[in-house]
Each structure stands twice: as C-alpha cells, then as structure tokens.
Write an enzyme that holds these catalytic residues in place. Structure first.
Site, PDB file in Angstrom:
ATOM      1  N   THR A 185       0.827  -1.212   0.000  1.00 43.43           N
ATOM      2  CA  THR A 185       0.000   0.000   0.000  1.00 43.43           C
ATOM      3  C   THR A 185       0.862   1.263   0.000  1.00 43.43           C
ATOM      4  OG1 THR A 185      -0.219  -0.176   2.411  1.00 43.43           O
ATOM      5  CG2 THR A 185      -2.005  -1.082   1.078  1.00 43.43           C
TER       6      THR A 185
ATOM      7  N   GLU B 139      22.178   1.349  11.838  1.00 43.01           N
ATOM      8  CA  GLU B 139      22.366  -0.059  12.194  1.00 43.01           C
ATOM      9  C   GLU B 139      21.560  -0.492  13.407  1.00 43.01           C
ATOM     10  OE1 GLU B 139      26.284  -1.798  11.697  1.00 43.01           O
ATOM     11  OE2 GLU B 139      26.951  -0.007  10.624  1.00 43.01           O
TER      12      GLU B 139
ATOM     13  N   HIS C 133       7.655   3.852   9.594  1.00 33.33           N
ATOM     14  CA  HIS C 133       7.268   3.057  10.760  1.00 33.33           C
ATOM     15  C   HIS C 133       5.928   3.572  11.286  1.00 33.33           C
ATOM     16  CE1 HIS C 133       7.801   0.466  14.223  1.00 33.33           C
ATOM     17  NE2 HIS C 133       7.393   1.470  14.973  1.00 33.33           N
TER      18      HIS C 133
ATOM     19  N   GLU D 196       0.903   7.606   6.977  1.00 35.38           N
ATOM     20  CA  GLU D 196       1.933   6.940   6.169  1.00 35.38           C
ATOM     21  C   GLU D 196       1.895   7.355   4.698  1.00 35.38           C
ATOM     22  OE1 GLU D 196       2.386   2.673   6.767  1.00 35.38           O
ATOM     23  OE2 GLU D 196       1.266   2.831   8.645  1.00 35.38           O
TER      24      GLU D 196
END
Length: 208
Positions: free
Chosen positions: A13, A148, A110, A181
């Site tokens: 999406t 990282e 996220h 998002e």
C-alpha cells in the site's frame, strides 16, 4: 532525477502511494527504478508490474545461509543504481554492509511516533495492538533514515493520528496508513529528491 528503489514484503500500500504520487506530481524529480521483495507472493510485485516498474523477488528461502541472501539482496539493489532506497514495509533485517554503503540514503516508514512503540518486535499490526493496550490517545507514523539500530535512525517526518473510541488494531492500522503513512512517505521522498533534507548526527533539517 532521483532514482528510487522500493523494498517491500507484503501488499504494497505504501508502494502504491509512492507510485501514485510520482504519477500525479506530488513527488517530483523522481523515478521508481525497481521494486524488490523478499516474498514471491507479495501483491506489491503486481502493483509494480502494473505500473511498468521492474519487480524482482530475492527470498532468503532460496539461499543456504543469511550471508548468501544478503549478498544477493545487495547485488539486486546495486543493479538498480539507486540514489535512494525506500523500505515500504520490508520485514527483513537490512545488512550492515548495505547500511554503510548507502549511508543516509535508506529511509523507512514506521507506523508509530518514534520513540514510542518501535524497535525489535514492533512491526505491522503488533504496533497498533500495543498502542491500544497502552491506552494512548495519539498514534501516528514516522519516516526516518536507517542506521544499524532498529528504528533508531534520524527522523525526517512525523504525523500524528488520533485514536478513536472503539478502535480495533485493524481499524487503527488503516487510519494511520491513510492519514499519516501515505502522506509523509511521499513527502519525504520529494524533499530528498529536491535537496531539501540535510543530516547532522541524529538530527534532520528540512530546508524550506
């Protein structure tokens, strides 16, 4: 012209939001040059092909060990010569070598307001289940550069979304996608494509 490669694992999406934004001009100066998935059955691959974007699966199931998979993934990305790598629901640990090679050129979306409900174990519906269990009144989404750590890279954009009475994890997930998002991920790509994002340490500055 920014060359963007998008990595996906599922329905795609957020990929669709990117493709639509490029097509309508919300994202400018950008070409999606390829889509890579770790899941051969990901519908995102079909979305890419329908848009005329090269799509490829690199699945860890097809390799004897993680090192071989990591190399194949990096090779597939390098073939695209991307300026930016976009993780749009990519549920695979990114190799450290890739992060170092593309420092500050990998971004992730996220589904929470980092640093809340992020890190190891917080992905997909699990984020929204945790938010509802905690009883928060505001959730949202974050676009950040990838380092990282897990969800620890410099934050580019965030957008808040209100929790409503009677929300289920599924309903809340959909609202966060629609109201946050699908808005901030294309916006972040457009800002980067037009040279409006600078990074110093863990801080991002947006040039207006």
């Amino acid at each position: 012209m920014l060359r963007a490669a998008v990595l996906v694992s599922g329905g795609g999406t957020n990929l669709q939001a990117i493709l639509d934004a490029v097509k309508c001009g919300t994202i400018t100066n950008t070409e999606v040059v390829g889509v890579i998935s770790n899941n051969r059955n990901a519908y995102a691959l079909e979305r890419a092909r329908a848009a005329g974007v090269p799509a490829k699966c690199v699945s860890p199931k097809e390799f004897q060990d993680r090192a071989d998979f990591n190399k194949a993934l990096m090779d597939a990305i390098d073939e695209l010569c991307p300026d930016l790598i976009v993780l749009a629901g990519f549920l695979v640990v990114i190799p450290s070598e890739l992060i170092r090679k593309y420092e500050n050129r990998i971004i992730n979306i996220h589904p929470s307001l980092i640093p809340a409900f992020c890190g190891t174990g917080y992905y997909g519906l699990k984020v929204h289940e945790a938010a509802l269990e905690r009883g928060v009144k505001v959730v949202g989404a974050t676009v950040h550069f990838v380092d990282e750590g897990t969800d620890t890279g410099p934050i580019i954009l965030q957008k808040a979304v209100e929790v409503q009475e009677g929300d289920t994890p599924e309903i809340l997930q959909r609202r966060v996608m629609e109201q946050a998002e699908w808005i901030i991920l294309p916006k972040a790509i457009d800002l980067i494509a037009n040279g409006k994002v600078s990074v110093q340490g863990r801080h991002v500055t947006i040039v207006r």
